[in-house]
Design a protein around this motif. Structure first.
Motif, short mmCIF file in Angstrom:
data_model
loop_
_atom_site.label_atom_id
_atom_site.label_comp_id
_atom_site.label_asym_id
_atom_site.label_seq_id
_atom_site.Cartn_x
_atom_site.Cartn_y
_atom_site.Cartn_z
N LYS A 1 0.47 -0.70 -0.22
CA LYS A 1 0.55 0.03 -0.45
C LYS A 1 0.65 1.29 -0.11
O LYS A 1 1.39 1.78 1.27
N PRO A 2 0.74 2.21 -1.17
CA PRO A 2 1.75 2.94 -0.70
C PRO A 2 1.22 4.27 -0.03
O PRO A 2 2.16 5.37 -0.05
N HIS A 3 0.47 4.14 0.34
CA HIS A 3 -0.02 4.94 1.64
C HIS A 3 0.42 4.67 2.93
O HIS A 3 -0.36 5.68 3.15
N VAL A 4 0.83 4.09 3.19
CA VAL A 4 1.03 3.54 4.83
C VAL A 4 2.62 3.71 4.29
O VAL A 4 3.17 3.41 3.32
N LYS A 5 2.58 4.26 5.36
CA LYS A 5 4.57 4.85 5.62
C LYS A 5 5.09 3.83 7.00
O LYS A 5 4.04 3.85 7.44
#
Length: 308
Positions: free
Chosen positions: A60-64
């Motif tokens: 998930k690219p929106h999870v850091k």
């Protein structure tokens, strides 16, 4: 379209963090009017929490993800997440599923109404008796030391605007206390009622030692009231000792046969000595924290970052 940053400190959350992330995603998809990111801060959890975070970040690219080099505590994890957040609104919540992510819209709506900060309030908390007692003591402390309004309920589930976050992250001392930072920045704060859930798995990471350390941060980081209380107690003890000395002298003049009591003298000395030690210990705590802050001790040390 405004962006919302979700900041979640993680500790022993292998069984829960995926569910919390999924609930945030479903909630934000339902709201539809916000972009969002999720920042997961692993506070050096002894289980495989960071491996779960690594997997979420890869999918998930929106999870850091942020991984601490050692355990620094929930408030240090929040500060690390706040420094990475880029959203106009920032929502902080727990990793155990007890703070309902599907009600984040209520907090965001209050921010849209013009409030600077919004705290979730609970009619019934599903914590243990120990945690509920700790929350009660924390509420009393923040009212006495930090000037929190009596009617305001503070919790680990809250949302703040960007400019509040910008002010909070200016604080770089080694003992962060997030509630104090919010109250320092604004009084324009609201509550919204939400349901508090049962813990999905595991148990709270807060021990008595961690709660005491958190309260000490609140006592000493944002208030000099404890020092003033110590001064007042010292004055009262001195006045009491002086008055008792006058009473003893007068009693001896009135009745010369009255024996001068060794036990009463020792009781007075022990009492006064104990009060002096308490006051010196409190002053020493302040001096020690000043020394550590002057040495630039870090709030946290980041071992690894993901998707940043």
């Amino acid at each position: 379209m405004k962006k919302v940053s979700f900041v979640i400190p993680c500790y022993r959350s292998v069984a829960t963090i995926c569910g919390v992330v999924e609930e945030i995603e479903n909630t934000m998809a339902g709201l539809g009017r916000y972009e969002y990111e999720i920042i997961l801060v692993n506070d050096c959890s002894p289980d495989n929490t960071f491996e779960i975070i690594r997997k979420l970040c890869s999918e998930k690219p929106h999870v850091k993800g942020i991984d601490f080099a050692k355990n620094f505590g929930q408030h240090a994890a929040l500060m690390a997440g706040l420094r990475q957040a880029v959203g106009e609104y920032v929502v902080c919540l727990d990793d155990d599923g007890q703070t309902p992510a599907d009600e984040a819209g209520k907090l965001l709506e209050k921010l849209e109404e013009g409030y600077d900060a919004v705290y979730a309030s609970y009619a019934h908390k599903k914590h243990s008796l120990f945690r509920n007692l700790g929350s009660r003591m924390n509420d009393l402390m923040t009212r006495a030391m930090l000037g929190k309004p009596r009617e305001l309920y503070v919790s680990s589930y809250f949302a703040v605007k960007r400019y509040i976050v910008d002010d909070m992250i200016r604080y770089e001392n080694a003992y962060p206390y997030v509630i104090g930072l919010v109250l320092r920045a604004t009084k324009n704060i609201a509550n919204v009622p939400v349901d508090h859930r049962e813990r999905l798995a595991g148990r709270s990471g807060y021990t008595l030692k961690k709660l005491l350390n958190l309260w000490m941060n609140g006592f000493t980081a944002f208030s000099i009231l404890p020092l003033r209380i110590a001064t007042t107690i010292g004055v009262l003890c001195a006045c009491g000792g002086f008055g008792y000395g006058i009473y003893t002298i007068v009693k001896k003049f009135i009745n010369p046969n009255v024996p001068m009591g060794f036990s009463s003298l020792m009781a007075a000395l022990v009492f006064i000595g104990g009060m002096l030690m308490i006051m010196l210990g409190l002053i020493g705590e302040y001096i020690g924290r000043i020394y550590i802050s002057l040495n630039n001790s870090p709030q946290y040390v980041i071992k690894e970052r993901l998707n940043m």
